[in-house]
Design an enzyme around this catalytic site. Sequence first.
Site, mmCIF file in Angstrom:
data_model
loop_
_atom_site.group_PDB
_atom_site.id
_atom_site.type_symbol
_atom_site.label_atom_id
_atom_site.label_comp_id
_atom_site.label_asym_id
_atom_site.label_seq_id
_atom_site.Cartn_x
_atom_site.Cartn_y
_atom_site.Cartn_z
ATOM 1 N N CYS A 1 -49.738 -29.009 51.851
ATOM 2 C CA CYS A 1 -51.075 -28.109 51.725
ATOM 3 C C CYS A 1 -52.135 -28.675 52.645
ATOM 4 O O CYS A 1 -52.375 -29.822 52.693
ATOM 5 C CB CYS A 1 -51.735 -28.289 50.132
ATOM 6 S SG CYS A 1 -53.354 -27.450 50.235
ATOM 7 N N CYS B 1 -44.282 -15.744 51.225
ATOM 8 C CA CYS B 1 -44.924 -15.337 52.417
ATOM 9 C C CYS B 1 -46.290 -16.249 52.498
ATOM 10 O O CYS B 1 -47.145 -15.865 51.832
ATOM 11 C CB CYS B 1 -45.137 -13.987 52.342
ATOM 12 S SG CYS B 1 -45.768 -13.283 53.962
ATOM 13 N N CYS C 1 -41.357 -11.176 59.072
ATOM 14 C CA CYS C 1 -42.354 -10.492 58.569
ATOM 15 C C CYS C 1 -43.764 -10.801 59.197
ATOM 16 O O CYS C 1 -44.985 -10.177 59.021
ATOM 17 C CB CYS C 1 -42.787 -10.351 56.950
ATOM 18 S SG CYS C 1 -43.094 -12.053 56.524
ATOM 19 N N HIS D 1 -48.634 -14.905 49.326
ATOM 20 C CA HIS D 1 -48.203 -14.086 48.267
ATOM 21 C C HIS D 1 -46.586 -14.371 48.046
ATOM 22 O O HIS D 1 -45.894 -14.846 49.091
ATOM 23 C CB HIS D 1 -48.194 -12.471 48.305
ATOM 24 C CG HIS D 1 -49.787 -12.491 48.513
ATOM 25 N ND1 HIS D 1 -50.507 -12.325 49.350
ATOM 26 C CD2 HIS D 1 -50.560 -11.987 47.293
ATOM 27 C CE1 HIS D 1 -51.612 -11.862 49.128
ATOM 28 N NE2 HIS D 1 -51.855 -11.735 47.870
ATOM 29 N N ARG E 1 -39.214 -14.543 48.069
ATOM 30 C CA ARG E 1 -39.831 -14.606 49.460
ATOM 31 C C ARG E 1 -41.299 -14.945 49.333
ATOM 32 O O ARG E 1 -42.064 -14.225 48.882
ATOM 33 C CB ARG E 1 -39.479 -13.418 50.256
ATOM 34 C CG ARG E 1 -40.399 -13.350 51.489
ATOM 35 C CD ARG E 1 -39.994 -12.207 52.422
ATOM 36 N NE ARG E 1 -40.374 -10.843 51.767
ATOM 37 C CZ ARG E 1 -41.512 -10.356 52.212
ATOM 38 N NH1 ARG E 1 -42.416 -10.860 52.933
ATOM 39 N NH2 ARG E 1 -41.894 -9.064 51.608
ATOM 40 N N ASP F 1 -38.117 -9.794 47.172
ATOM 41 C CA ASP F 1 -37.164 -9.415 48.032
ATOM 42 C C ASP F 1 -36.423 -10.238 48.963
ATOM 43 O O ASP F 1 -36.019 -9.927 50.068
ATOM 44 C CB ASP F 1 -37.690 -8.036 48.843
ATOM 45 C CG ASP F 1 -39.042 -8.527 49.597
ATOM 46 O OD1 ASP F 1 -39.070 -9.955 49.569
ATOM 47 O OD2 ASP F 1 -39.480 -7.872 50.280
ATOM 48 N N CYS G 1 -55.227 -30.247 50.497
ATOM 49 C CA CYS G 1 -55.138 -31.393 49.893
ATOM 50 C C CYS G 1 -54.002 -32.562 49.902
ATOM 51 O O CYS G 1 -53.996 -33.448 49.625
ATOM 52 C CB CYS G 1 -55.233 -31.018 48.254
ATOM 53 S SG CYS G 1 -53.667 -30.435 47.700
ATOM 54 N N CYS H 1 -55.295 -27.903 44.523
ATOM 55 C CA CYS H 1 -56.714 -27.700 44.646
ATOM 56 C C CYS H 1 -57.005 -26.396 44.651
ATOM 57 O O CYS H 1 -58.201 -26.022 44.911
ATOM 58 C CB CYS H 1 -56.810 -28.109 46.317
ATOM 59 S SG CYS H 1 -55.696 -27.155 47.612
ATOM 60 N N CYS I 1 -51.881 -23.378 45.928
ATOM 61 C CA CYS I 1 -51.863 -24.796 45.551
ATOM 62 C C CYS I 1 -52.245 -25.173 44.337
ATOM 63 O O CYS I 1 -53.461 -24.884 44.024
ATOM 64 C CB CYS I 1 -52.210 -25.722 46.753
ATOM 65 S SG CYS I 1 -52.315 -27.470 46.504
ATOM 66 N N HIS J 1 -55.508 -20.792 48.496
ATOM 67 C CA HIS J 1 -54.795 -19.753 48.790
ATOM 68 C C HIS J 1 -53.788 -20.064 49.853
ATOM 69 O O HIS J 1 -53.994 -20.361 51.023
ATOM 70 C CB HIS J 1 -55.668 -18.660 49.081
ATOM 71 C CG HIS J 1 -54.978 -17.236 49.583
ATOM 72 N ND1 HIS J 1 -54.455 -16.625 48.438
ATOM 73 C CD2 HIS J 1 -54.527 -16.825 50.600
ATOM 74 C CE1 HIS J 1 -53.760 -15.351 49.088
ATOM 75 N NE2 HIS J 1 -53.836 -15.754 50.622
#
Length: 134
Positions: free
Chosen positions: A52, A124, A70, A110, A122, A114, A55, A104, A101, A107
Amino acid sequence: MKEKRQYTVVKSEDEWKTLLTDEQYRVLRKKGTERPFTGEYDHFFEDGVYVCAGCGQQLFTSTSKFDSGCGWPAFDREIEKGTIDYETDQGFGMVRTEILCSKCGGHLGHVFDDGPTETGNRFCVNSASLKFKQ
Ligand code: FE
């Protein structure tokens, strides 16, 4: 509304701004998304571990990384159970599962069902949320 999770690593907005680059702050702390095909790790396949960027918690290994096409780094599993938190994200007229995470609350991106491997997942992930370690 769900109750806010208590994270091990807690910092003020000012502290995060000092610690992170503008792009890392926008993604990790403001749930932003980096533009596809621009991230540092989108087409990066060295052997190592991704931690991360907020942190330092270990999140993914290079062995779980694959090229999803993607525009963002994709993984088929987390490094260990409990390193990722999941939240329902109903933004932008979609229902998606946000990944964060677990240490901490940063973000990451997602997760979708699939994936091409046996996990079917997956993850992403924004490159800005990660740091690669050899
Ligand atoms: Fe973190």
